[in-house]
Design an enzyme around this catalytic site. Structure first.
Site, PDB file in Angstrom:
ATOM      1  N   ASN A 148       0.845  -1.243   0.143  1.00  0.00           N
ATOM      2  CA  ASN A 148       0.038  -0.366  -0.171  1.00  0.00           C
ATOM      3  C   ASN A 148       0.967   1.279  -0.128  1.00  0.00           C
ATOM      4  O   ASN A 148       0.512   2.351   0.109  1.00  0.00           O
ATOM      5  CB  ASN A 148      -1.099   0.149   1.361  1.00  0.00           C
ATOM      6  CG  ASN A 148      -1.817  -1.379   1.264  1.00  0.00           C
ATOM      7  OD1 ASN A 148      -1.532  -2.093   2.074  1.00  0.00           O
ATOM      8  ND2 ASN A 148      -2.643  -1.439   0.429  1.00  0.00           N
TER       9      ASN A 148
ATOM     10  N   ILE B 171       1.354   6.973   0.491  1.00  0.00           N
ATOM     11  CA  ILE B 171       0.628   5.929   0.945  1.00  0.00           C
ATOM     12  C   ILE B 171      -1.056   5.945   0.651  1.00  0.00           C
ATOM     13  O   ILE B 171      -1.634   6.736   0.288  1.00  0.00           O
ATOM     14  CB  ILE B 171       0.592   6.314   2.576  1.00  0.00           C
ATOM     15  CG1 ILE B 171       2.018   6.664   2.939  1.00  0.00           C
ATOM     16  CG2 ILE B 171      -0.136   5.133   3.544  1.00  0.00           C
ATOM     17  CD1 ILE B 171       2.114   7.283   4.294  1.00  0.00           C
ATOM     18  N   CYS B 172      -1.334   4.562   0.451  1.00  0.00           N
ATOM     19  CA  CYS B 172      -2.735   4.400   0.382  1.00  0.00           C
ATOM     20  C   CYS B 172      -3.547   4.173   1.503  1.00  0.00           C
ATOM     21  O   CYS B 172      -3.534   3.041   1.842  1.00  0.00           O
ATOM     22  CB  CYS B 172      -3.104   3.379  -0.593  1.00  0.00           C
ATOM     23  SG  CYS B 172      -4.809   2.847  -1.351  1.00  0.00           S
ATOM     24  N   LEU B 173      -4.191   5.271   2.033  1.00  0.00           N
ATOM     25  CA  LEU B 173      -4.995   5.021   3.234  1.00  0.00           C
ATOM     26  C   LEU B 173      -6.137   5.735   3.352  1.00  0.00           C
ATOM     27  O   LEU B 173      -6.046   7.168   2.721  1.00  0.00           O
ATOM     28  CB  LEU B 173      -3.853   5.564   4.226  1.00  0.00           C
ATOM     29  CG  LEU B 173      -4.319   5.252   5.956  1.00  0.00           C
ATOM     30  CD1 LEU B 173      -4.498   3.724   6.000  1.00  0.00           C
ATOM     31  CD2 LEU B 173      -3.456   5.928   6.717  1.00  0.00           C
TER      32      LEU B 173
ATOM     33  N   LEU C   5      -1.395  -0.021  -3.917  1.00  0.00           N
ATOM     34  CA  LEU C   5      -0.753   1.162  -4.654  1.00  0.00           C
ATOM     35  C   LEU C   5       0.479   0.782  -5.343  1.00  0.00           C
ATOM     36  O   LEU C   5       0.693   1.221  -6.396  1.00  0.00           O
ATOM     37  CB  LEU C   5      -0.756   2.101  -3.550  1.00  0.00           C
ATOM     38  CG  LEU C   5      -0.056   3.494  -4.022  1.00  0.00           C
ATOM     39  CD1 LEU C   5      -1.219   4.329  -4.907  1.00  0.00           C
ATOM     40  CD2 LEU C   5      -0.020   4.788  -2.845  1.00  0.00           C
TER      41      LEU C   5
END
Ligand SMILES: [Zn+2]
Ligand SMILES: [Zn+2]
Lengths: 299, 151
Positions: free
Chosen positions: B79, B86-88, B121
């Site tokens: 991610n 960052i994929c959050l 990601l």
């Protein structure tokens, strides 16, 4: 009278007084185990003016009331930790005092009295992290969270703007039929409020920019430690080189125009957008970040 | 420097006075909206033992908009992409002004404990994580050892 009958008598009285405001759970052999009630301040039934509440949970041990019940306060709203601590101390005293006698109604009464006295939120506004002072206009949401009107208005204005921007990117059939719906910043429940009215509020008194930011000695030391770690990791090739990585991505994109979406781009924006910085926020973010990483590596 | 909103000052003070275990965040000398961050790799994760440097920037309309956060130290994680992004969800559409710097960093630390290759990601990393988890974990450990150690 047996234990069982004494407890039963107390609970029947409670149910008669509190009706739907109390819930009692029984165990498999029919003995009451847990009594729950959400308590509000007395405001002559003006629900609008109840700014605080808490749920009382009383666990009844087998030989209650000859043995003290286990009392818990759950889901406090508008109450800070010190108020809750104070309530626990009072509850303990009451339980000691009433050992051997029914105590649940006493506890409810005690808590209600305390809530009525401090029926002003003692918690912080989750948006600005400051409390509520005399004269601040604030809102209690249906979910019992508190915000300065000023802060809540800002939240709603920005979230509705973001919502509309996202909707505009979608094809018509994918757009939400309900339009923007306001949600609570803390628990994301839907809330009803009138933004136009909220935004007329003055900023909360504490919010005014007063203090200056100071770099303490301790902070300096931490910054130095971080810098050392950065230098060490850089010497081992452990630091991401944004420009080199972007160039790599650019190569992939150019040689593979059609399948750009398969590469590791930002999920929200397409890869080519990210690189050409035509997506404003990402572009700014990358520029800022590059600027700062340069700053920290050249110091 | 423009005056800093008191919320930022308050968060900064609290970060200094009651630091979150495994996380340190220090504002920059010249820009108090820019934080130097170190997140310790969580125990029992492939990132254990690593010290990951991140940068965190509070935009002009923070806390109405989410902080911008990025890994500076290389990390092998499905991610997190090669640029450290960052994929959050809470950094994007699930942002709420009731979240804070500390909650964001805790969520990032939690992401290290629980990589989610189904919402990737870094696609090549996520792919390997799905088809050959043990090799992906070995890579993550190797990157941690190679790039994220302290002196
Ligand atoms: Zn506020
Ligand atoms: Zn709420």
């Amino acid at each position: 009278m047996s234990h069982h009958e004494r407890v039963q008598e107390e609970l029947e009285a409670l149910e008669a007084i509190l009706m739907d405001d109390i819930s009692i759970s029984y165990n498999e052999i029919g003995c009451a185990e847990l009594v729950k009630s959400t308590i509000f301040p007395s405001t002559a039934n003006e629900v609008e003016k109840q700014y605080v509440c808490v749920t009382l949970e009383v666990k009844l041990p087998e030989n209650y009331p000859d043995c003290k019940p286990v009392v818990k306060l759950k889901s406090p709203r508008g109450l800070d930790d010190s108020t809750i601590d104070h309530l626990y101390r009072e509850i303990n005293k009451k339980c000691d005092e009433f050992l051997g006698q029914p105590v649940i109604f006493e506890l409810i009464d005690l808590i209600r009295e305390n809530l009525t006295e401090s029926n002003l939120p003692t918690c912080q506004c989750a948006v600005c992290l400051y409390g509520f002072s005399e004269g601040d206009s604030f809102t209690k949401t249906q979910c019992f969270h508190y915000f300065h009107n000023y802060c809540l208005a800002n939240h709603l204005i920005i979230t509705s703007k973001h919502f509309n921007e996202e909707q505009d990117k979608l094809p018509a059939w994918k757009r939400s039929p309900e339009g923007f719906r306001a949600t609570c910043p803390v628990c994301r429940e839907l809330i009803n409020c009138d933004v136009d009215e909220l935004k007329t509020a003055m900023p909360p008194k504490d919010l005014e920019n007063a203090q200056k930011f100071e770099v303490t000695h301790e902070l300096k030391l931490l910054q130095q430690e971080m810098q050392q770690l950065f230098n060490y990791q850089k010497s081992r090739g452990g630091i991401i080189d944004i420009e080199a990585e972007e160039n790599k991505l650019l190569l992939i994109t150019n040689s593979n125009e059609d399948s750009a979406a398969d590469n590791s781009g930002d999920p929200g924006t397409s890869l080519s957008n990210t690189i050409s910085s035509s997506s404003v926020s990402d572009g700014v973010q990358n520029r800022n970040q590059r600027h700062y990483s340069n700053y920290s590596s050249h110091r | 420097m423009a005056a800093l909103p008191r919320r930022i000052i308050k968060e900064t003070q609290r970060l200094m006075q009651e630091p979150v275990p495994g996380i340190s965040a220090v504002p920059d000398d010249s820009n108090a909206r820019y934080f130097h961050v170190i997140v310790t790799g969580p125990e029992d994760s492939p990132f254990e033992g690593g010290l990951f440097k991140l940068e965190l920037f509070l935009p002009e309309d923070y806390p109405m908009s989410a902080p911008k956060v990025r890994f500076i130290t290389k990390i092998y994680h499905p991610n997190i992409d090669r640029l450290g992004r960052i994929c959050l969800d809470i950094l994007k559409d699930k942002w709420s002004p009731a979240l804070q710097i500390r909650t964001v960093l805790l969520s990032i630390q939690a992401l290290l404990s629980a990589p989610n290759p189904d919402d990737p990601l870094a696609n090549d990393v996520a792919e390997l994580w799905k088809v050959n988890e043990s090799e992906a974990i070995r890579n993550a450990k190797e990157w941690t050892r190679r790039y994220a150690m302290d002196n």
